[in-house]
Design a protein around this motif. Structure first.
Motif, PDB file in Angstrom:
ATOM      1  N   ALA A   1      44.715  20.659   1.252  1.00 32.83           N
ATOM      2  CA  ALA A   1      43.619  21.649   1.532  1.00 32.83           C
ATOM      3  C   ALA A   1      42.451  21.335   1.374  1.00 32.83           C
ATOM      4  O   ALA A   1      41.671  21.707   2.413  1.00 32.83           O
ATOM      5  CB  ALA A   1      44.229  22.942   1.025  1.00 32.83           C
TER       6      ALA A   1
ATOM      7  N   GLY B   1      36.607  20.664   4.885  1.00 35.03           N
ATOM      8  CA  GLY B   1      36.506  21.787   5.465  1.00 35.03           C
ATOM      9  C   GLY B   1      35.833  22.675   4.284  1.00 35.03           C
ATOM     10  O   GLY B   1      35.085  23.530   4.577  1.00 35.03           O
TER      11      GLY B   1
ATOM     12  N   TYR C   1      38.593  12.508  11.700  1.00 36.55           N
ATOM     13  CA  TYR C   1      38.363  13.098  10.190  1.00 36.55           C
ATOM     14  C   TYR C   1      38.203  11.557   9.438  1.00 36.55           C
ATOM     15  O   TYR C   1      37.169  11.476   8.628  1.00 36.55           O
ATOM     16  CB  TYR C   1      39.797  13.504   9.850  1.00 36.55           C
TER      17      TYR C   1
ATOM     18  N   MET D   1      50.394  23.036  11.168  1.00 38.39           N
ATOM     19  CA  MET D   1      50.579  21.570  11.972  1.00 38.39           C
ATOM     20  C   MET D   1      51.595  20.734  11.082  1.00 38.39           C
ATOM     21  O   MET D   1      51.568  19.459  11.419  1.00 38.39           O
ATOM     22  CB  MET D   1      49.099  21.015  11.928  1.00 38.39           C
TER      23      MET D   1
HETATM   24  N1  PFF Z   1      42.246  20.945   5.109  1.00 39.67           N
HETATM   25  C1  PFF Z   1      41.378  19.856   5.163  1.00 39.67           C
HETATM   26  C2  PFF Z   1      40.017  20.409   5.219  1.00 39.67           C
HETATM   27  O1  PFF Z   1      39.688  21.331   5.008  1.00 39.67           O
HETATM   28  O2  PFF Z   1      39.239  19.320   5.124  1.00 39.67           O
HETATM   29  C3  PFF Z   1      41.570  19.388   6.390  1.00 39.67           C
HETATM   30  C4  PFF Z   1      42.884  19.401   7.192  1.00 39.67           C
HETATM   31  C5  PFF Z   1      43.833  18.487   6.781  1.00 39.67           C
HETATM   32  C6  PFF Z   1      43.033  20.169   8.144  1.00 39.67           C
HETATM   33  C7  PFF Z   1      45.075  18.660   7.282  1.00 39.67           C
HETATM   34  C8  PFF Z   1      44.072  20.285   8.722  1.00 39.67           C
HETATM   35  C9  PFF Z   1      45.141  19.604   8.313  1.00 39.67           C
HETATM   36  F1  PFF Z   1      46.475  19.873   8.816  1.00 39.67           F
END
Ligand code: PFF
Length: 440
Positions: A20, A24, A101, A228
């Motif tokens: 998580a 982001g 990413y 996802m």
């Molecule tokens: N949660 C991670 C972030 O905020 O950077 C990115 C991410 C990882 C988004 C896995 C979605 C995901 F399925």
């Protein structure tokens, strides 16, 4: 072949929080909050995480543990046809997100290098903007770092669930918090930092609009890695005795706390040196180096800052890769090693046009967007909300009895279950459909 499991509850929580907490929370949250009403945004973000976010996270973890399978297999086992398609979309979205990413993950490695050599330690934001642009539009350099980042992620996933992902998270997540605290103390002790603090925390209610709500929801779901198959996959490695409510509350609390701390780390320092806090994505790679250039001991703090970003990105990319690898392993009966290498190779290749679309392939656009932006838009704005709506409907309407049984392991049905069901059945689909319609 017996399935992997987490070695401990703490390991599971830190791995899920590692997924998580990523770019982001640390890159996006500070500038989105800064431009969207500060404290008001934080509050709304918190409410969404603790209501719909919690319900979906619990739902995903319960599905994964009930089925003991990857994202695709979980939907097949519990829902039958045509539900595995939802799992498949999740796996595909992880794959697509991972490709860009990893490109950004590569930038963080490059910026650790640039901090070490001191080449980005200038307070001239114009020079820093040019440096950043020259770097990301270069045809070769970002690809080397993208490969390096994907290689690091591969090494962890090759190690497996316990030895790779869990051990890495147990080591890196505490390190991440220590680094953040060091940087926060440095930022808050600068003269003028209080203004930034007030700017970040004072709720500006005039900024509460439909668009802000959509932004807050989108960021909440993205930053919690929902919709996802990630928490399904991680949930499938959880032992029978681990309480899921407590664990998901921990994951959410750590993520929200990190967003809050990221704001505290970035905004007061940006204010102290008179930079624009609403600089958008450039805040991290352009404004922050300028801030460090003016700080006593700035070079050290710059290195720490970009290490922190790398750690956050790595523990998230590991989860993106693991979802795809576990699906390929189990659905196509492939050993972990082969699956991980194949997926990494494919992701590396897809990342190439993504990276080049910021530079020499800039003219090639579709719907007015380059490939990088198109991938981001398609996944974050369309496919993720779609996956989340379908997940909420699946949990709330199709398989609720199995989910409820999974969440009331020791006989009694907990009182909060009804509320969670309501969130999955009504509130989540309505809110997320709102996001989808808005984005379309
Ligand atoms: N949660 C991670 C972030 O905020 O950077 C990115 C991410 C990882 C988004 C896995 C979605 C995901 F399925």
């Amino acid at each position: 072949m017996s399935r992997s499991q987490w070695g401990s509850r703490l390991g599971f929580i830190l791995a899920a929080a590692g997924s998580a907490i990523g770019l982001g929370a640390i890159w996006k949250f500070p500038y989105v909050a800064a431009t969207n009403g500060g404290g008001a945004f934080l509050l709304i973000y918190l409410l969404i995480c603790l209501s719909v976010g919690l319900a979906l996270m619990l739902g995903e973890m319960a599905l994964g543990r009930a089925a003991g399978s990857n994202a695709v297999g979980t939907f097949r086992q519990l829902g039958g046809k045509p539900w595995p398609i939802v799992g498949l979309v999740g796996v595909l979205v992880c794959f697509l997100i991972y490709s860009f990413y990893s490109v950004v993950g590569g930038w963080t490695i490059a910026y650790i290098g640039k901090s070490l050599t001191g080449s980005i330690l200038t307070s001239d934001a114009k020079v820093l903007g040019d440096t950043f642009n020259a770097f990301i539009t270069d045809p070769l350099q970002p690809l080397v770092f993208h490969g390096l980042f994907a290689g690091l992620t591969l090494a962890v996933v090759l190690g497996g669930v316990q030895k790779g992902i869990e051990n890495l998270s147990k080591f890196l997540m505490p390190a991440l918090f220590v680094l953040m605290l060091v940087l926060i103390v440095r930022g808050l002790t600068l003269p003028g930092a209080v203004d930034g603090l007030l700017y970040f925390l004072t709720p500006d209610l005039s900024k509460v609009t439909g668009t802000m709500l959509v932004d807050a929801m989108g960021l909440a779901f993205f930053s919690l890695s929902l919709g996802m198959g990630i928490m399904i996959t991680y949930g499938s490695y959880v032992g029978r005795d681990t309480p899921l409510l407590g664990s998901s509350l921990w994951v959410i609390a750590l993520t929200v706390l990190t967003c809050f701390l990221a704001g505290l780390m970035v905004l007061p320092a940006v204010f102290a040196f008179g930079f624009d806090p609403s600089a958008g994505p450039g805040l991290t790679f352009i404004t922050m180096p300028a801030v460090f250039a003016q700080m006593a001991g700035g070079q050290l703090f710059a290195v720490l800052f970009f290490c922190l970003l790398l750690v956050a990105a790595l523990t998230s990319s590991v989860s993106l890769l693991e979802v795809v690898v576990s699906a390929v392993m189990e659905e196509l009966k492939m050993p972990r090693r082969k699956a991980a290498w194949l997926v990494t190779l494919a992701v590396f290749l897809l990342g190439i046009p993504a990276s080049l679309s910021l530079g020499i392939w800039r003219e090639y656009t579709l719907f007015g967007k380059g490939f990088f932006d198109l991938l981001d838009y398609l996944t974050s704005n369309l496919l993720m909300p779609l996956g989340e709506v379908l997940l909420a409907l699946f949990v709330g309407w199709k398989v609720w009895p199995s989910v409820a049984a999974e969440l009331s392991r020791h006989g009694k049905t907990p009182a909060w279950l009804g509320v969670m069901r309501g969130f999955c059945r009504y509130l989540a689909p309505v809110l997320i459909l709102g996001i989808l319609v808005h984005n379309l």
